[in-house]
Motif scaffolding. Structure first.
Motif, mmCIF file in Angstrom:
data_model
loop_
_atom_site.group_PDB
_atom_site.id
_atom_site.type_symbol
_atom_site.label_atom_id
_atom_site.label_comp_id
_atom_site.label_asym_id
_atom_site.label_seq_id
_atom_site.Cartn_x
_atom_site.Cartn_y
_atom_site.Cartn_z
ATOM 1 N N UNK A 170 -83.910 74.429 24.923
ATOM 2 C CA UNK A 170 -84.115 74.746 25.328
ATOM 3 C C UNK A 170 -84.816 74.379 25.645
ATOM 4 N N UNK A 171 -86.223 72.494 25.224
ATOM 5 C CA UNK A 171 -86.876 72.220 26.166
ATOM 6 C C UNK A 171 -86.364 71.182 27.642
ATOM 7 N N UNK A 172 -84.983 70.375 26.568
ATOM 8 C CA UNK A 172 -84.487 69.142 27.991
ATOM 9 C C UNK A 172 -83.377 70.065 29.178
ATOM 10 N N UNK A 173 -82.980 71.776 28.596
ATOM 11 C CA UNK A 173 -82.412 72.199 29.377
ATOM 12 C C UNK A 173 -83.770 72.700 30.232
ATOM 13 N N UNK A 174 -84.398 73.587 29.523
ATOM 14 C CA UNK A 174 -85.703 73.762 30.311
ATOM 15 C C UNK A 174 -86.266 73.243 31.721
ATOM 16 N N UNK A 175 -86.717 72.444 31.018
ATOM 17 C CA UNK A 175 -87.290 70.717 32.093
ATOM 18 C C UNK A 175 -86.917 70.344 32.906
ATOM 19 N N UNK A 176 -85.055 70.014 32.598
ATOM 20 C CA UNK A 176 -84.216 69.815 33.617
ATOM 21 C C UNK A 176 -84.177 71.004 34.785
ATOM 22 N N UNK A 177 -83.658 72.335 34.427
ATOM 23 C CA UNK A 177 -84.633 72.870 35.128
ATOM 24 C C UNK A 177 -85.523 73.180 36.339
ATOM 25 N N UNK A 178 -86.450 73.424 35.459
ATOM 26 C CA UNK A 178 -87.762 73.651 36.106
ATOM 27 C C UNK A 178 -87.672 71.998 37.495
ATOM 28 N N UNK A 179 -87.478 71.058 36.724
ATOM 29 C CA UNK A 179 -87.687 69.620 37.608
ATOM 30 C C UNK A 179 -86.242 68.938 38.602
ATOM 31 N N UNK A 180 -85.264 70.675 38.271
ATOM 32 C CA UNK A 180 -84.064 69.636 39.280
ATOM 33 C C UNK A 180 -84.124 68.750 38.921
ATOM 34 N N UNK A 181 -83.442 68.376 38.212
ATOM 35 C CA UNK A 181 -82.950 66.762 37.634
ATOM 36 C C UNK A 181 -81.615 66.747 36.844
ATOM 37 N N UNK A 182 -81.163 65.900 36.706
ATOM 38 C CA UNK A 182 -79.795 65.644 35.052
ATOM 39 C C UNK A 182 -80.226 65.395 34.198
ATOM 40 N N UNK A 183 -79.320 65.689 33.355
ATOM 41 C CA UNK A 183 -79.572 65.164 32.548
ATOM 42 C C UNK A 183 -78.832 64.078 31.514
#
Length: 404
Positions: free
Chosen positions: A195-208
């Motif tokens: 939840x945290x990893x993908x949530x922050x990736x989507x918020x800041x529009x970055x890859x994972x």
């Protein structure tokens, strides 16, 4: 308009050619003509191989001890023990984290690596100090290399307070990729971690990028959760998995299923050429169309005493640990370290890695190139010659293992 021409060089070991570069991009590759006249800077290939420069897709500039006196290994056998050993020692190294990162990146460029994706550890102990060290290295060598930074929660999010706001600050301050680590074994709460990893990736529009050390079926479980998120969130082509040492040691059917899913969802794989028999098969990944890259991991740090900033050495290690002998397979390893890694660093490049056809020096490609002595690509991997000239965006940035 900036023009550079490499004369008398052999793209991936083929016939001698002249390579014209305009504004950092390969404009033409033509058979070598000794009487030809070219505008701009001339680089004498001297009949050497010309290859795409290396891309190190998995390294830790923030932990390197290269250039410092050798230190005997003191780490514990498990991930948390290694993390705590690093925490107890990294500040005592001579110099600063920034000066060590800058020096390590200099060595990497001089040896032929012009693109780097580095982790920057962020936790309650170092906070943003190590992230800022990697930022400093990127800035110091901005004209010679491209560096992308992974905001890496080495201790997860729930073991220590205050990590998530620090990660967000890094993502808002120049980090390019959101990192994740062992959702089950280290975080012990996989749904929360994802939840945290993908949530922050989507918020800041970055890859994972997920850093997975978990064993066997536990690693398969974590990977399946990651695949579900990628599909549900439409993040195909934006997620990579590093290490995952055990995925090739589960059942043959499971390994085959995972490789097919990685290809379908465009999940890229990052290897550091581990000496294990349970890693996913490099040949199988490449033939399935999975983007596969290579990295040096930590270098002479508190985790392991290995690493020397030379991706040509690590390419040899990839071939050796896979017991490859045929030219086609060894050239595939070289392709993984160059074209493959670059395809993860910058998705959808002109060249994509295919087994048996790793040219990489094509019109329209970025002119990040390595001139290297050798009879053939395979011989260069075996001999690892020091006669090297490195170009970044069409400009010579290093020669004979020294920055220009």
């Amino acid at each position: 308009m900036n023009r550079t021409t490499i004369v008398n060089a052999r793209p991936w070991g083929d016939e001698a050619a002249d390579i014209e570069i305009i504004d950092g991009v390969i404009a033409q590759v033509v058979p070598h003509r000794p009487d030809a006249t070219w505008q701009g800077e001339i680089v004498d290939g001297r009949g050497r191989l010309v290859l795409p420069a290396f891309t190190d897709i998995h390294t830790h500039l923030d932990s390197s001890r290269l250039g410092l006196p050798f230190r005997s290994h003191s780490g514990a056998p498990d991930v948390w023990g290694m993390v705590m050993n690093d925490r107890a020692n990294w500040r005592s190294a001579p110099g600063t984290a920034a000066s060590r990162a800058i020096h390590t990146l200099e060595l990497m460029i001089a040896r032929g690596t012009t693109k780097v994706r580095s982790y920057a550890q962020i936790d309650a102990d170092c906070r943003l100090e190590r992230f800022e060290a990697v930022l400093a290295a990127r800035e110091a060598h901005r004209a010679r290399s491209e560096v992308k930074i992974i905001a890496f929660p080495q201790t997860g999010f729930s073991r220590e307070e205050g990590v998530i706001p620090l990660i967000e600050e890094a993502l808002a301050s120049g980090a390019d990729v959101m990192g994740g680590i062992d959702p089950c074994q280290l975080e012990r709460n996989p749904i929360y971690h994802l939840d945290v990893v993908f949530g922050l990736a989507r918020k800041y529009q970055v890859e994972v990028d997920f850093h997975l050390h978990e064993p066997g079926d536990l690693c398969v479980f974590s990977v399946d959760l990651i695949l579900e998120r990628v599909r549900a969130l439409g993040m195909q082509g934006k997620v990579s998995i590093s290490h995952a040492y055990s995925l090739g040691g589960v059942s043959e059917a499971t390994t085959r299923r995972l490789i097919e899913k990685f290809a379908e969802l465009d999940i890229s794989m990052c290897t550091v050429a581990p000496s294990v028999s349970t890693a996913l098969p490099i040949r199988g990944l490449v033939e399935a169309g999975v983007r596969v890259g290579l990295g040096e991991d930590g270098m002479r740090d508190y985790w392991k005493p290995y690493g020397n900033a030379d991706m040509l050495d690590r390419t040899w290690q990839l071939a050796f640990t896979n017991n490859f002998s045929h030219d086609q397979d060894i050239e595939m390893c070289l392709g993984v370290a160059t074209i493959g890694s670059a395809s993860i660093m910058t998705p959808n490049p002109v060249s994509r890695l295919v087994r048996g056809g790793h040219q990489g020096v094509l019109v329209g490609n970025p002119a990040d190139l390595l001139l290297l002595a050798g009879e053939s690509p395979t011989s260069a991997v075996m001999d690892r010659p020091t006669d090297r000239t490195v170009l970044h965006q069409g400009r010579v940035v290093a020669d004979q293992l020294e920055l220009v």
